[in-house]
Design a protein around this motif. Structure first.
Motif, short mmCIF file in Angstrom:
data_model
loop_
_atom_site.label_atom_id
_atom_site.label_comp_id
_atom_site.label_asym_id
_atom_site.label_seq_id
_atom_site.Cartn_x
_atom_site.Cartn_y
_atom_site.Cartn_z
N VAL A 1 0.86 -1.19 0.00
CA VAL A 1 0.00 0.00 0.00
C VAL A 1 0.89 1.23 0.00
O VAL A 1 1.81 1.35 0.82
N SER B 1 1.06 5.73 -0.66
CA SER B 1 0.32 6.98 -0.67
C SER B 1 0.34 7.57 -2.08
O SER B 1 1.18 7.19 -2.91
N CYS C 1 -3.72 4.52 -1.49
CA CYS C 1 -4.77 4.94 -0.56
C CYS C 1 -4.36 6.23 0.14
O CYS C 1 -3.17 6.55 0.26
N ARG C 2 -5.36 6.96 0.61
CA ARG C 2 -5.09 8.08 1.50
C ARG C 2 -4.60 7.53 2.84
O ARG C 2 -4.85 6.38 3.20
N ALA C 3 -3.91 8.38 3.60
CA ALA C 3 -3.43 7.98 4.91
C ALA C 3 -4.61 7.63 5.82
O ALA C 3 -5.69 8.22 5.70
N PRO C 4 -4.41 6.62 6.70
CA PRO C 4 -3.19 5.84 6.91
C PRO C 4 -3.06 4.74 5.85
O PRO C 4 -4.06 4.29 5.30
N THR C 5 -1.83 4.32 5.60
CA THR C 5 -1.60 3.29 4.59
C THR C 5 -1.57 1.88 5.19
O THR C 5 -1.47 0.92 4.44
N ALA C 6 -1.63 1.76 6.52
CA ALA C 6 -1.78 0.45 7.14
C ALA C 6 -3.26 0.07 7.12
O ALA C 6 -4.13 0.93 7.33
N THR C 7 -3.55 -1.19 6.84
CA THR C 7 -4.95 -1.63 6.77
C THR C 7 -5.57 -1.67 8.16
O THR C 7 -4.89 -2.06 9.12
N THR D 1 -7.09 1.06 5.69
CA THR D 1 -6.46 2.30 5.25
C THR D 1 -7.46 3.45 5.22
O THR D 1 -8.64 3.29 5.54
N TYR E 1 -9.58 4.35 -0.38
CA TYR E 1 -8.93 3.59 -1.46
C TYR E 1 -9.08 4.36 -2.77
O TYR E 1 -10.19 4.75 -3.16
N HIS F 1 -12.48 1.85 2.51
CA HIS F 1 -11.22 1.57 3.18
C HIS F 1 -10.68 0.24 2.65
O HIS F 1 -11.43 -0.75 2.60
#
Length: 417
Positions: free
Chosen positions: A291, A293, A321-327, A329, A332, A390
Motif C-alpha cells: 500500500v 500513498s 490509498c489516503r493515509a493511513p496506509t496500514a490496513t 487504510t 482507497y 477503506h
C-alpha cells in the motif's frame, strides 16, 4: 553399468532423475533400506522420488542404471506412480538415519551424519559405509567426522530409531535448499517423532514458512507439540491470513490462549481476519498487501514489489490509498499493475497510472464470487474494500485455489493426465 561406485545419501538427495531417453522424471528425496537384526550392511531397497507434481513415488534400485555426480538415470520401462507409503520394516536414510545415535567398536558414542551405499556383485546395493562424528561430551567441542564400515558400529535398529531421542542438525541441513512446500511434504511422510524433532530444530521463520504449507492436520499436530510459548512465536512469524486459518481450526479456549500470548501488534490483524468466515473474501485476504500513498513514485513502487518476502501474486499489484496506509487504510484510490509500472518513467507518480476502473471485492463476498472475480479480470491479486472505501487487504489466487481444492490435496499431489 553404474557410474559411481559409492554414493552418500546426503549428496544423492535432491539430484534430478531422468528416464533412458533423457526425459525428466523428478528428484531424489530419500533412500529406503531394510535394517537387519545382525550387524551386516542393510540392503538398499529403492529411491523415493518426488515428481514435478510433488507426488512421492518409490523406484526399486534394480530400475537404476546409473548414478552420476549430477543425475540419476532409470532403465527403460514404466514408472509406478502410486503414492509412496513406508512399510513397517523400512527405514528412510535421510529422514530417519541421519543424526541417529550409534556406538563405535571402541565403545564411544557417536552421531551418524551420513551413510553411503555401494553396489554388490549381484547388482544389489548395500549401505556399506557410515560417516559418524564422535560425541565428546565437551560443551562446544565437536569431534571429527570419520567414515567407517557399517560393521564397525552398533545400532541403529528400527526399534532404537522409534524410541531414542534424536537430533535433527543434519536432516535440517539437507532441507536447507528445499522449498518450504517440499519440506512440509517431506515432514508429512516422516514418523511423528522425527517430525517433532525437525520442528524443534528449525528456527521460527523457517518453521513458520513450512507450517504454512502443511496440511491442516499436520499444522495442528506440530503446533500442539511445540507448546504455547513457541507456538505463539511461530504464529507471529506466519502470514496473518495463514495464522488466522490455523487458529480458526483450534478449540476456542486454545485459540484465545495463543492469541493472548502473541504480541498485540501481531495478533490484531489476525483477530480482524478471524471476524470473517473462512470462505469469504475477508477470511481469504492478507492484511499486508503493498500500500502506497498518492505521492509515491513509480521507482518507490518497484522497490516495494522487489521485496523477496512478497509472494509473486502480492508483488503483481500495488494499492494506493489516503493515509493511513496500514490496513484498514484511508480512502482507497485504485491499484497499479506491475506491468504498467515497468513501462513508466521511474520519477512519475504512481497516482498517475492507477487503474480506477477495476472492481473491488467486498469482505463478505463468497468464495465462488471471488473465484469468478479472478476469472473475469484475469488477475492473481485483488483488493478487498469495505463500504466506506477503506482497503482491508488483498486476496491472492493461491488462497482461492487452496480453498477450492480437496482438503487432502497437499498429501496426494497431482496426478498425470
Amino acid at each position: 553399468m553404474v557410474s559411481v561406485n559409492r554414493v552418500f545419501a546426503a549428496q544423492l538427495a535432491g539430484l534430478p532423475v531422468f528416464g533412458p531417453d533423457g526425459e525428466s522424471i523428478g528428484k531424489v528425496r530419500d533412500l529406503v533400506v531394510g535394517l537387519r537384526a545382525d550387524r551386516q550392511p542393510p540392503r538398499v531397497l529403492g529411491l523415493v522420488l518426488e515428481l514435478a507434481t510433488r507426488r512421492r513415488i518409490f523406484v526399486p534400485m534394480l530400475r537404476v542404471t546409473s548414478i552420476d555426480p549430477n543425475a540419476v538415470t532409470l532403465a527403460t520401462g514404466s514408472v509406478n506412480l502410486r503414492q509412496f507409503h513406508q512399510r513397517a520394516n523400512e527405514v528412510l536414510v535421510v529422514g530417519e538415519l541421519l543424526d541417529a545415535r550409534v556406538t563405535l567398536a571402541s565403545g564411544a558414542a557417536a552421531v551418524l551424519v551420513d551413510a553411503a551405499m555401494e553396489p554388490s556383485r549381484t547388482r544389489d546395493w548395500r549401505m556399506t559405509r557410515v560417516a559418524v562424528r564422535e560425541r565428546t561430551g565437551r560443551l562446544g567441542r565437536r569431534g571429527p567426522v570419520v567414515v567407517l564400515r557399517w560393521e564397525e558400529i552398533s545400532g541403529p535398529s528400527a526399534t532404537q530409531l522409534a524410541d531414542q531421542p534424536q537430533g535433527a542438525q543434519h536432516l535440517v541441513a539437507v532441507f536447507e535448499g528445499m522449498r518450504a512446500a517440499d519440506v512440509a511434504l517431506a515432514l508429512h511422510d516422516l514418523p511423528a517423532k522425527r517430525r517433532y524433532e525437525v520442528a524443534e530444530a528449525l528456527d521460527d521463520e523457517r518453521l513458520a514458512d513450512v507450517i504454512e504449507e502443511m496440511a491442516e492436520d499436520d499444522q495442528k499436530d506440530v503446533i500442539a507439540h511445540l507448546g504455547d510459548e513457541r507456538a505463539a512465536d511461530i504464529l507471529e512469524a506466519m502470514n496473518p491470513d495463514d495464522a488466522a486459518d490455523l487458529l480458526a481450526e483450534l478449540p476456542e479456549r486454545e485459540k484465545e490462549r495463543l492469541l493472548e500470548l502473541m504480541e498485540p501488534a501481531e495478533s490484531a490483524p489476525v483477530r480482524r481476519l478471524l471476524a470473517y468466515s473462512y470462505d469469504t473474501a475477508g477470511g481469504l485476504m492478507t492484511p499486508e498487501p503493498v500500500v502506497l500513498s498518492p505521492d509515491a513514485t513509480v521507482a518507490e513502487a518497484l522497490a516495494h514489489v522487489r521485496n523477496p518476502d512478497l509472494t509473486p501474486a502480492l508483488a503483481s499489484m500495488v494499492f494506493v490509498c489516503r493515509a493511513p496506509t496500514a490496513t484498514p487504510t484511508g480512502r482507497y484510490l485504485g491499484c497499479a499493475h506491475i506491468q504498467r509500472l515497468l513501462r513508466e518513467p521511474p520519477s512519475d507518480l504512481v497516482a498517475g497510472v492507477l487503474d480506477t476502473d477495476l472492481g473491488t471485492l467486498s469482505p463478505n463476498a463468497s468464495l465462488p464470487d471471488v473465484a469468478r472475480y479472478f476469472a473475469t479480470y484475469n488477475l492473481v491479486c485483488g483488493p478487498v474494500v469495505d463500504e466506506s472505501d477503506h482497503l482491508l487487504g488483498a486476496v491472492t489466487v493461491d488462497d482461492v485455489l487452496d480453498h477450492l481444492l480437496p482438503d487432502n490435496w497437499r498429501e496426494t499431489g497431482l496426478t498425470h493426465a
